[in-house]
Design a protein around this motif. Structure first.
Motif, PDB file in Angstrom:
ATOM      1  N   THR A  12       0.785  -1.357  -0.140  1.00  0.00           N
ATOM      2  CA  THR A  12      -0.215  -0.403   0.018  1.00  0.00           C
ATOM      3  C   THR A  12       0.802   1.068   0.121  1.00  0.00           C
ATOM      4  OG1 THR A  12      -0.328   0.031   2.255  1.00  0.00           O
ATOM      5  CG2 THR A  12      -2.264  -0.988   1.107  1.00  0.00           C
ATOM      6  N   ASP A  16      -2.845   7.140   4.155  1.00  0.00           N
ATOM      7  CA  ASP A  16      -3.949   5.576   4.485  1.00  0.00           C
ATOM      8  C   ASP A  16      -4.906   6.419   4.351  1.00  0.00           C
ATOM      9  OD1 ASP A  16      -4.209   7.549   6.035  1.00  0.00           O
ATOM     10  OD2 ASP A  16      -4.577   6.129   8.386  1.00  0.00           O
ATOM     11  N   LEU A  20      -8.143  -0.355   2.771  1.00  0.00           N
ATOM     12  CA  LEU A  20      -6.942  -0.700   2.853  1.00  0.00           C
ATOM     13  C   LEU A  20      -6.576  -2.014   2.798  1.00  0.00           C
ATOM     14  CD1 LEU A  20      -4.417   2.293   2.574  1.00  0.00           C
ATOM     15  CD2 LEU A  20      -5.248   1.729   0.618  1.00  0.00           C
ATOM     16  N   ILE A  24      -6.341  -5.220   0.730  1.00  0.00           N
ATOM     17  CA  ILE A  24      -5.575  -6.052   1.386  1.00  0.00           C
ATOM     18  C   ILE A  24      -5.674  -7.970   1.458  1.00  0.00           C
ATOM     19  CG2 ILE A  24      -3.296  -7.395   2.932  1.00  0.00           C
ATOM     20  CD1 ILE A  24      -3.416  -3.971   3.374  1.00  0.00           C
ATOM     21  N   THR A  71      -3.893   0.902   7.173  1.00  0.00           N
ATOM     22  CA  THR A  71      -3.386  -0.748   6.533  1.00  0.00           C
ATOM     23  C   THR A  71      -1.881  -1.355   7.409  1.00  0.00           C
ATOM     24  OG1 THR A  71      -1.117  -1.196   4.696  1.00  0.00           O
ATOM     25  CG2 THR A  71      -1.858   0.828   5.692  1.00  0.00           C
ATOM     26  N   THR A  75       2.358   2.041   5.284  1.00  0.00           N
ATOM     27  CA  THR A  75       2.765   2.959   3.814  1.00  0.00           C
ATOM     28  C   THR A  75       3.265   4.323   4.315  1.00  0.00           C
ATOM     29  OG1 THR A  75       0.994   4.088   2.557  1.00  0.00           O
ATOM     30  CG2 THR A  75       0.200   4.036   4.536  1.00  0.00           C
ATOM     31  N   ILE A 116      -1.441  -1.039  -4.477  1.00  0.00           N
ATOM     32  CA  ILE A 116      -3.021  -0.709  -4.136  1.00  0.00           C
ATOM     33  C   ILE A 116      -2.612   1.273  -3.563  1.00  0.00           C
ATOM     34  CG2 ILE A 116      -4.632  -0.563  -1.891  1.00  0.00           C
ATOM     35  CD1 ILE A 116      -3.715  -3.669  -1.746  1.00  0.00           C
ATOM     36  N   GLY A 117      -2.291   2.243  -4.372  1.00  0.00           N
ATOM     37  CA  GLY A 117      -2.878   3.317  -4.067  1.00  0.00           C
ATOM     38  C   GLY A 117      -2.901   4.506  -4.903  1.00  0.00           C
ATOM     39  N   THR A 121       1.361   6.618  -6.001  1.00  0.00           N
ATOM     40  CA  THR A 121       1.742   5.422  -5.517  1.00  0.00           C
ATOM     41  C   THR A 121       1.694   4.008  -7.631  1.00  0.00           C
ATOM     42  OG1 THR A 121       1.076   4.818  -3.778  1.00  0.00           O
ATOM     43  CG2 THR A 121       1.060   2.478  -5.375  1.00  0.00           C
ATOM     44  N   LYS A 140      -6.434   3.388  -5.100  1.00  0.00           N
ATOM     45  CA  LYS A 140      -7.368   4.446  -3.583  1.00  0.00           C
ATOM     46  C   LYS A 140      -7.035   5.544  -3.416  1.00  0.00           C
ATOM     47  CE  LYS A 140      -3.665   5.706  -1.241  1.00  0.00           C
ATOM     48  NZ  LYS A 140      -3.455   6.828  -0.955  1.00  0.00           N
TER      49      LYS A 140
END
Ligand code: F6P
Length: 364
Positions: A12, A16, A20, A24, A71, A75, A116-117, A121, A140
């Motif tokens: 991630t 945040d 999240l 995952i 998360t 992160t 995940i971002g 990211t 995200k």
């Protein structure tokens, strides 16, 4: 991907937000259940990939995290392998450690990395893909500004926080006959302000996409006062700015791929209202409250579906793509259609039109 072949990595990155962990969990469980793969979680975004800090994720490790905010992997919005500052290195001492990131992935048998971002990211994921590490993305961001997806993980939870906060501020506004100004996040897009503001019944909503005029805002507040509504709720996106004026920057964060942190416009708007109307105006900055707490059921569902889709993309060898949600269904788009631009609120948004119809002003 063959059942049992290699491992899938997950990380991630960026700020945040709620949902999240649900993502995952979806990635891990889908990879284990449907593809018999091992799952490796990298800690603190790309920092874990560069530093080789990771942990195996078992089915049980991700059991019970669906409803958990934040998360479990940690992160950061600072670590870019292509422009990396080693721990303890002096400010501004950047190195390209992308080779080391690739080596760490290879050592752990990673055949695909799920990132995940948000835009930062996914941009890094795209570059790693170009160097030979196959990546797929899961969108995200509470800002909801990623192109190619109508909604990103975290947005619905943030909007819920904003609407609830406005509900609470309404009571003080009404009891004390005050103007309550609520500053919300969203960076350069006004999605949180628009959706949270409309859901909370804001009287004025100021968005980055519609530069406002202070005289128009004051006029709305005065007119409400004259017809017996002696309070007003003014929702201000952190990126809102007056016509001909700039956004208010709170600070710049060294090392961050996007170093500008907006903040402070709420105070300026409240001061303008007090000056223009003579009424008392108070400011509430919701800040990181908007990113905390448990994900709403909508975010849990979205994260579950997008996480599952990301693994399916990887399994099908469809790399350099982001799982996405459009027209009520889960789909995907190539990174090159996502990166390098942000999805702003269209001035002709049906929600803006509906808000105007129920008497909400956008200050212009
Ligand atoms: O992108 C998410 C976001 O919360 C923005 O809405 C906000 O401008 C920014 O991140 C705040 O960043 P930080 O957590 O570094 O203060």
């Amino acid at each position: 991907m063959r059942a049992g072949a290699g491992a899938i990595g997950v990380l991630t990155g960026g700020g945040d937000c709620p949902g999240l962990n649900a993502a995952i969990r979806a990635v891990t469980k889908t990879a284990i259940t449907d593809y018999g793969m091992r799952v490796v979680g990298f800690r603190n975004g790309f920092e874990g990939l560069v530093e080789g800090e990771a942990r195996m994720l078992s089915f049980n490790d991700v059991s019970g995290i669906l409803t958990l905010g934040g998360t479990i992997l940690g992160t950061t919005n600072r670590a870019d392998p292509f422009r990396y500052r080693r721990r303890g290195a002096p400010a501004g001492a950047f190195e390209d450690l992308s080779g080391r990131a690739l080596l760490n992935a290879r050592r752990r048998g990673i055949c695909a990395l799920v990132c995940i971002g948000g835009d930062g990211t996914l941009a890094i994921a795209g570059r790693l893909g170009g160097k030979g590490l196959p990546c797929v993305g899961v969108p995200k961001t509470i800002d909801n500004d990623l192109p190619e997806t109508e909604v990103s993980i975290g947005f619905h939870s943030a909007v819920t926080v904003v609407a609830e906060a406005i509900d609470r501020l309404h009571t003080t506004a009404e009891s004390h006959h005050r103007v309550m100004v609520i500053e919300v996040m969203g960076r350069y897009a006004g999605w949180i302000a628009l959706c949270g503001g409309v859901a909370g019944g804001g009287d004025v909503i100021l968005l980055p996409e519609i530069p406002y005029r202070m005289d128009v805002v004051c006029d709305v507040v005065r007119r409400r006062f004259r017809r017996g509504r002696r309070f007003s709720i003014v929702v201000v996106a952190e990126g809102a700015h007056p016509k001909g004026g700039g956004m208010v920057v709170d600070r710049t964060v060294a090392d961050s791929p996007d170093p500008v942190r907006l903040g402070g416009i709420g105070k300026a708007v409240a001061a303008g209202i007090e000056e223009g109307t003579g009424l008392e105006a108070r400011v509430t900055v919701l800040g990181h409250l908007q990113r905390g707490g448990t994900p709403t059921p909508v975010d849990r569902l979205l994260a579950t579906r997008l996480g599952e889709e990301a693994v399916r993309l990887a399994a099908a060898g469809r790399f350099n793509r982001m799982a996405a949600y459009r027209n009520g269904t889960v789909t995907s788009s190539p990174f090159n259609r996502v990166l390098g631009r942000i999805r702003k609120v269209p001035r002709r948004s049906p929600l803006i039109r509906a808000a105007r119809s129920v008497g909400t002003s956008f200050g212009a």
